[in-house]
Write an enzyme that holds these catalytic residues in place. Structure first.
Site, short mmCIF file in Angstrom:
data_model
loop_
_atom_site.label_atom_id
_atom_site.label_comp_id
_atom_site.label_asym_id
_atom_site.label_seq_id
_atom_site.Cartn_x
_atom_site.Cartn_y
_atom_site.Cartn_z
N VAL A 23 55.90 -28.02 -1.00
CA VAL A 23 56.54 -28.86 -2.02
C VAL A 23 57.03 -28.07 -3.23
CG1 VAL A 23 54.28 -29.56 -2.96
CG2 VAL A 23 56.24 -30.97 -3.40
N ARG A 42 55.97 -18.46 6.17
CA ARG A 42 55.17 -17.92 7.29
C ARG A 42 55.55 -18.60 8.59
NH1 ARG A 42 48.74 -18.96 7.66
NH2 ARG A 42 49.54 -21.08 7.42
N SER A 87 53.92 -25.03 -13.96
CA SER A 87 53.30 -26.34 -14.14
C SER A 87 54.34 -27.44 -14.09
CB SER A 87 52.57 -26.41 -15.47
OG SER A 87 51.98 -27.68 -15.61
N GLY A 88 53.89 -28.62 -13.71
CA GLY A 88 54.80 -29.77 -13.69
C GLY A 88 54.90 -30.41 -12.32
N GLY A 89 54.16 -29.85 -11.36
CA GLY A 89 54.15 -30.45 -10.03
C GLY A 89 55.54 -30.46 -9.40
N LYS A 137 47.91 -20.32 -17.89
CA LYS A 137 48.05 -21.49 -17.01
C LYS A 137 46.67 -22.13 -16.78
CE LYS A 137 49.76 -24.46 -14.04
NZ LYS A 137 49.03 -24.73 -12.87
N HIS A 197 45.78 -24.02 -19.80
CA HIS A 197 46.61 -25.23 -19.77
C HIS A 197 45.93 -26.29 -18.90
CE1 HIS A 197 49.33 -27.72 -17.36
NE2 HIS A 197 50.10 -27.81 -18.42
N ASN A 198 45.50 -25.89 -17.72
CA ASN A 198 44.86 -26.86 -16.82
C ASN A 198 43.55 -27.38 -17.39
OD1 ASN A 198 46.98 -26.10 -15.17
ND2 ASN A 198 45.76 -26.13 -13.32
N GLU A 208 44.34 -29.87 -19.88
CA GLU A 208 44.75 -31.09 -19.16
C GLU A 208 43.51 -31.91 -18.77
OE1 GLU A 208 47.58 -30.22 -15.94
OE2 GLU A 208 46.37 -31.51 -14.66
N ARG A 249 33.46 -35.21 -14.73
CA ARG A 249 33.89 -35.40 -13.34
C ARG A 249 32.72 -35.19 -12.38
NH1 ARG A 249 40.13 -33.34 -12.39
NH2 ARG A 249 40.91 -33.90 -14.43
N ARG A 282 12.84 -17.12 -31.20
CA ARG A 282 13.06 -16.00 -30.28
C ARG A 282 12.17 -14.83 -30.66
NH1 ARG A 282 18.03 -13.69 -30.41
NH2 ARG A 282 17.92 -13.04 -28.23
P1 NBP Z 1 50.39 -25.27 -0.70
O1 NBP Z 1 49.41 -24.84 -1.73
O2 NBP Z 1 50.08 -26.41 0.17
O3 NBP Z 1 50.70 -23.99 0.23
C1 NBP Z 1 51.58 -24.09 1.31
C2 NBP Z 1 52.25 -22.75 1.56
O4 NBP Z 1 51.27 -21.74 1.72
C3 NBP Z 1 53.04 -22.80 2.86
O5 NBP Z 1 54.17 -22.00 2.68
C4 NBP Z 1 52.07 -22.18 3.86
O6 NBP Z 1 52.71 -21.60 4.95
C5 NBP Z 1 51.46 -21.10 2.99
N1 NBP Z 1 50.19 -20.60 3.51
C6 NBP Z 1 48.99 -21.18 3.64
BR1 NBP Z 1 48.63 -22.93 3.25
N2 NBP Z 1 48.04 -20.38 4.13
C7 NBP Z 1 48.68 -19.21 4.32
C8 NBP Z 1 48.24 -17.97 4.82
N3 NBP Z 1 46.97 -17.76 5.16
N4 NBP Z 1 49.13 -16.97 4.90
C9 NBP Z 1 50.42 -17.17 4.54
N5 NBP Z 1 50.90 -18.34 4.06
C10 NBP Z 1 50.03 -19.34 3.94
O7 NBP Z 1 51.83 -25.49 -1.36
P2 NBP Z 1 52.27 -26.11 -2.76
O8 NBP Z 1 51.56 -27.36 -3.05
O9 NBP Z 1 53.75 -26.06 -2.73
O10 NBP Z 1 51.75 -25.02 -3.80
C11 NBP Z 1 52.16 -23.67 -3.78
C12 NBP Z 1 51.40 -22.90 -4.84
O11 NBP Z 1 51.71 -23.46 -6.11
C13 NBP Z 1 49.88 -23.02 -4.71
O12 NBP Z 1 49.28 -21.84 -5.15
C14 NBP Z 1 49.52 -24.16 -5.63
O13 NBP Z 1 48.20 -24.08 -6.10
C15 NBP Z 1 50.53 -23.93 -6.75
N6 NBP Z 1 50.89 -25.13 -7.52
C16 NBP Z 1 50.99 -26.34 -6.93
C17 NBP Z 1 51.35 -27.46 -7.67
C18 NBP Z 1 51.49 -28.81 -7.04
O14 NBP Z 1 51.67 -29.79 -7.79
N7 NBP Z 1 51.44 -28.93 -5.73
C19 NBP Z 1 51.61 -27.30 -9.04
C20 NBP Z 1 51.54 -26.04 -9.61
C21 NBP Z 1 51.17 -24.95 -8.84
P3 NBP Z 1 52.86 -22.41 6.34
O15 NBP Z 1 53.97 -23.37 6.10
O16 NBP Z 1 53.18 -21.37 7.32
O17 NBP Z 1 51.54 -23.10 6.56
#
Ligand code: NBP
Length: 491
Positions: free
Chosen positions: A15, A36, A131-133, A185, A188-189, A192, A289, A448
């Protein structure tokens, strides 16, 4: 082979990656995409990226071959070993001065290590908070890059154009050295977590204390969103509270009260303990939490442990709601004060040159904690980049003084009701501790020394022959112990 066309490469087509690519494409950059599981590259090109300038690559070699020099490659993959694995795969195809950027939620010690490892090989590394999803990635995130300083001029234009803009200014600036981007970051979290907990406590007080229905609480939050609390989290809270299920019941009342967490709040609290900085509000937010998560045990406890009889509120309801707004505002000031104190302390320890006004500016838009309030923090640090704490800034000093009476009334009332306010209360306790010239740590030191010969220092002006100046002193309190003291050090 044709000349490289890619301005930047991106690995990780989930995403965040897909949306960030489309955003960078909109800003005029040619992005080369790799994943990948390479079938996702074809899917992406055939669907979401159809009709754009986005290029695909089916191997790391092809990705690198398609990029202009110095190559810039962003990783947006699961944090941890996947990042190291991609760096390893990239290395054979990179040349001196090429830049690897990790945009995932990596833990900052990993980014410190990666910067050092890549720089030792003549490559550059940037760990960037994003940040910002999904929404932020697509239309403008808050970007917090740090790492190899030499990389910044090469990525600045892409990063600042891709980021959210507030009043014509990008929510992206260079944060500082090595792991500082991911550190900021992480804080920031953590902040949050704190903001969310404060809002949840205000909701609880309005609902269980004042007995107000969700639809009316939504209106209160909507009003608050026009004042000092104007922020994304207050806005979405109002929307959530207004959202009804098909039977007309507010949907939020049907959600199980067990909060999850992915670890960045915990990392911040651990970093605060490691740095010896009192970041109490984020800590309480994490613990709240944890307490929420033991639902079954709480249900059992609720049957056998009684709180106070909850008396109906007899005071001026509107006044109390105004007090609550001030309590939320003051507690938020404390939380950000603590967050910036933590960054300052860590920067000192790790020799980072952090740009605090820039950090606040980066958080003004594109991210979950975006708010008008962050504009005031930006101004405070623009006025004085070496500000010891936000509470020394005139604007925040006045704001917290104005909020103080209402803040105290809210916490006192919540205590009488037996409604937990861990974040509000810890903020006030910090405030009262921080503004105290004298705290009872003299007694702690005596204890102490009494049981462990840990020594103490004497108050200036109270020295005498038994209590000499500027020296660690041990007293034989009982007449039974010896005169040998323990080594004095702080852990
Ligand atoms: P994900 O965190 O779900 O990661 C999916 C990606 O990681 C895919 O490209 C997948 O490849 C790859 N991947 C995985 Br899972 N395991 C792997 C491995 N062992 N070797 C190589 N590639 C691998 O995706 P995301 O939610 O888009 O987040 C991406 C990054 O951004 C993360 O670090 C996340 O913490 C951070 N982030 C996310 C958000 C959010 O709102 N989602 C916000 C800010 C930062 P594949 O397709 O081949 O499985």
């Amino acid at each position: 082979m044709s000349a490289p066309v890619g301005d930047i490469g991106l690995i990780g087509l989930a995403v965040m990656g897909q949306n960030l690519i489309l955003n960078m494409n909109d800003k005029g950059f040619t992005v080369v995409a790799y994943n990948r599981t390479t079938s996702k590259v074809d899917d992406f090109l055939a669907n979401e990226a159809k009709g754009t300038k986005v290029q695909g690559a089916h191997s790391i070699q092809e990705l690198c071959a398609k990029l202009k020099r110095p190559r810039k490659i962003i990783l947006l993959v699961k944090a941890g070993p996947a990042v190291d694995s991609f760096i390893q795969q990239l290395e054979p195809y990179l040349e001196k001065g090429d830049i690897v950027i990790d945009g995932g939620n990596s833990h900052y010690p990993d980014s410190i290590r990666r910067t050092q490892e890549l720089e030792a090989k003549g490559l550059l590394f940037v760990g960037s908070g994003v940040s910002g999803g999904e929404e932020g990635a697509r239309h403008g995130p808050s970007l917090m890059p740090g790492g190899s300083t030499a990389a910044w001029p090469a990525i600045k234009e892409i990063f600042q154009k891709t980021a959210a803009q507030v009043n014509g200014e990008p929510c992206c600036d260079w944060v500082g050295e090595t792991g500082s981007g991911h550190y900021v970051k992480m804080v920031h979290n953590g902040i949050e977590y704190g903001d969310m907990q404060l809002i949840a406590e205000a909701y609880d007080i309005l609902k269980r204390g004042l007995g107000i229905h969700e639809s009316e609480i939504a209106d209160i939050f909507t009003t608050w969103n026009k004042g000092v609390l104007d922020s994304f989290l207050i806005e979405i809270t109002a929307n959530i509270l207004k959202f009804n299920d098909d039977d007309g019941e507010p949907l939020v009342t049907k959600i199980l009260d067990k909060a999850g967490q992915k670890g960045t709040g915990k990392w911040t609290a651990i970093a605060a303990l490691d740095a010896g900085t009192a970041v109490t509000l984020i800590g309480e937010a994490v613990f709240a939490r944890c307490l929420s998560a033991i639902k079954e045990e709480r249900v059992r406890a609720s049957k056998v442990i009684n709180g106070p009889q909850r008396e109906p509120f007899r005071g001026d309801k509107q006044q109390f709601i105004d007090d609550l707004e001030q309590a939320l505002y003051a507690s938020k000031i404390i939380s950000y004060t603590q967050g910036f104190m933590l960054m300052r302390e860590t920067a000192k320890e790790l020799d980072w040159n952090l740009n605090y006004a820039g950090i606040a500016r980066m958080w003004r838009g594109g991210c979950i904690i975006k708010s008008v309030f962050l504009g005031d923090i930006t101004s405070a640090y623009e006025k004085n980049k070496d500000l010891e704490s936000l509470l020394f800034d005139n604007f925040f000093n006045k704001a917290v003084h104005k909020a103080q009476p209402g803040w105290r009334r809210v916490i006192a009332q919540a205590c009488l009701w037996g409604i937990p306010t861990p974040a509000f209360s810890t903020a006030l306790a910090f405030f009262d501790g921080y503004r105290s010239e004298v705290v009872p740590a003299n007694l702690l030191q005596a204890q102490r020394d009494y049981f462990g010969a840990h020594t103490f220092r004497v108050v200036s002006g109270k020295e005498n022959a038994r209590l000499p100046k500027d020296r660690d002193i041990h007293i034989n309190w009982t007449g039974r112990g010896g005169n040998v003291s323990a080594s004095s050090y702080s852990a």
